[in-house]
Design a protein around this motif. Structure first.
Motif, PDB file in Angstrom:
ATOM      1  N   PHE A   1       3.946 -10.694  -4.613  1.00  0.00           N
ATOM      2  CA  PHE A   1       4.500  -9.672  -3.741  1.00  0.00           C
ATOM      3  C   PHE A   1       3.000  -9.880  -2.052  1.00  0.00           C
ATOM      4  O   PHE A   1       2.632  -9.439  -3.400  1.00  0.00           O
ATOM      5  CB  PHE A   1       4.481  -8.359  -4.270  1.00  0.00           C
ATOM      6  N   SER A   2       3.239  -9.957  -1.237  1.00  0.00           N
ATOM      7  CA  SER A   2       2.590  -9.443  -0.803  1.00  0.00           C
ATOM      8  C   SER A   2       2.434  -8.933   0.054  1.00  0.00           C
ATOM      9  O   SER A   2       3.336  -8.602   1.771  1.00  0.00           O
ATOM     10  CB  SER A   2       2.365 -11.314   0.255  1.00  0.00           C
ATOM     11  N   GLY A   3       1.844  -7.337   0.253  1.00  0.00           N
ATOM     12  CA  GLY A   3       1.633  -6.786   1.368  1.00  0.00           C
ATOM     13  C   GLY A   3       0.714  -5.744   1.041  1.00  0.00           C
ATOM     14  O   GLY A   3       0.805  -4.813   0.403  1.00  0.00           O
ATOM     15  N   GLY A   4       0.118  -5.443   2.431  1.00  0.00           N
ATOM     16  CA  GLY A   4      -0.974  -4.360   2.241  1.00  0.00           C
ATOM     17  C   GLY A   4      -0.593  -3.364   2.784  1.00  0.00           C
ATOM     18  O   GLY A   4       0.625  -2.835   2.828  1.00  0.00           O
ATOM     19  N   ASN A   5      -1.643  -2.830   4.620  1.00  0.00           N
ATOM     20  CA  ASN A   5      -0.859  -1.562   4.957  1.00  0.00           C
ATOM     21  C   ASN A   5      -1.159  -2.444   6.541  1.00  0.00           C
ATOM     22  O   ASN A   5      -1.847  -2.655   6.828  1.00  0.00           O
ATOM     23  CB  ASN A   5      -2.047  -0.767   5.148  1.00  0.00           C
ATOM     24  N   ALA A   6      -0.015  -2.184   7.112  1.00  0.00           N
ATOM     25  CA  ALA A   6       0.081  -3.318   8.734  1.00  0.00           C
ATOM     26  C   ALA A   6      -0.026  -2.172   9.310  1.00  0.00           C
ATOM     27  O   ALA A   6      -0.110  -2.372  10.776  1.00  0.00           O
ATOM     28  CB  ALA A   6       1.211  -3.972   9.013  1.00  0.00           C
TER      29      ALA A   6
END
Length: 268
Positions: free
Chosen positions: A126-131
């Motif tokens: 899963f690829s997701g930081g804070n956009a």
């Protein structure tokens, strides 16, 4: 700089923001010597907002994006891995509320969890930081996606969480680094159908061969393309999101981050 511009200039240029801004300027000009210009700006802004809200414009802009890649063909056999792009969870709101707060793209996580259960030997990234440009917390999407996957029946041991990415370019680069795909492995890419062309273009540029698994459809099909929306906010949302995606494609192509303006199947 690219991230900063996308979150400032890019947001300002979205149709709803741009037209409201033009309308406000027009209203202000009504009280100056440029009354005629102000009246024209105000009228044009209202008319264009109505077109964006009620007309099929958003659907027509979405359709070529969503139709670019067909549904994934399971007949090719089990994949070795699954990459899921963020965009389904608001990390700041989740941090404030103490649990995952899902957005419109929740299909990405639901579909990926179903795939993970169907193919128990596939790795899941899963690829997701804070956009968010300005964040009130250090929370990332991946922090909350982890528990969401577990509740959907995917054990933590199968999950690899990438927490640093802020946009699709970083999704591609960081996912490749963390997945370290081997030659001959088959990886699926799960993201919204309208987002798939840009995502595939960036993954290709990063050297990470993936097979598109589009989800989160926003248009039902060609038969419904010309239907008007009875609720303006729904049409405005479609227009904003689709225009933003086309703007993203143009920006990434113009800066050499993708090789073709509209990446499609079977392109190198």
């Amino acid at each position: 700089m690219f991230f900063f511009l996308s979150k400032t200039l890019g947001i300002m240029m979205l149709p709803v923001n741009f037209l409201i801004g033009a309308g406000v300027i027009g209203a202000i000009l009504l009280f100056t010597r440029w009354t005629r210009l102000g009246r024209r700006l105000l009228v044009i802004s209202v008319i264009l907002l109505a077109i964006a809200g009620f007309s099929p414009l958003g659907k027509l802009l979405f359709y070529p994006l969503e139709q670019r890649f067909p549904p994934w063909d399971a007949a090719r056999g089990a994949p070795d891995g699954i990459v899921v792009l963020g965009g389904a969870i608001d990390p700041d709101l989740s941090a404030a509320r103490g649990g995952a707060v899902f957005l419109r793209a929740a299909d990405r996580i639901v579909a990926a969890a179903a795939l993970a259960r169907q193919y128990p030997n596939a790795r899941v990234v899963f690829s997701g930081g804070n956009a968010n440009l300005i964040s009130n917390s250090s929370a990332t999407e991946a922090d909350y996606a982890l528990s969401a996957f577990e509740r959907l029946g995917v054990p933590q041991a199968r999950l690899t969480m990438e927490r640093g990415s802020r946009n699709t370019l970083e999704n591609a680069e960081f996912s490749k680094a963390i997945a370290n795909p081997k030659h001959g492995e088959r990886w699926l890419l799960v993201t919204s159908a309208f987002h798939m062309p840009r995502a595939i273009g960036l993954f290709r540029k990063a050297g990470f061969a993936v097979e598109p698994y589009p989800v989160d459809w926003r248009v039902s099909g060609a038969a419904n393309l010309l239907g008007f929306s009875p609720i303006a906010v729904e049409g405005l949302e479609r227009t904003d999101i689709s225009v933003r995606e086309w703007m993203g494609l143009a920006a990434y192509w113009a800066t050499g981050k993708i090789d073709t303006f509209l990446p499609g199947p079977n392109q190198n």
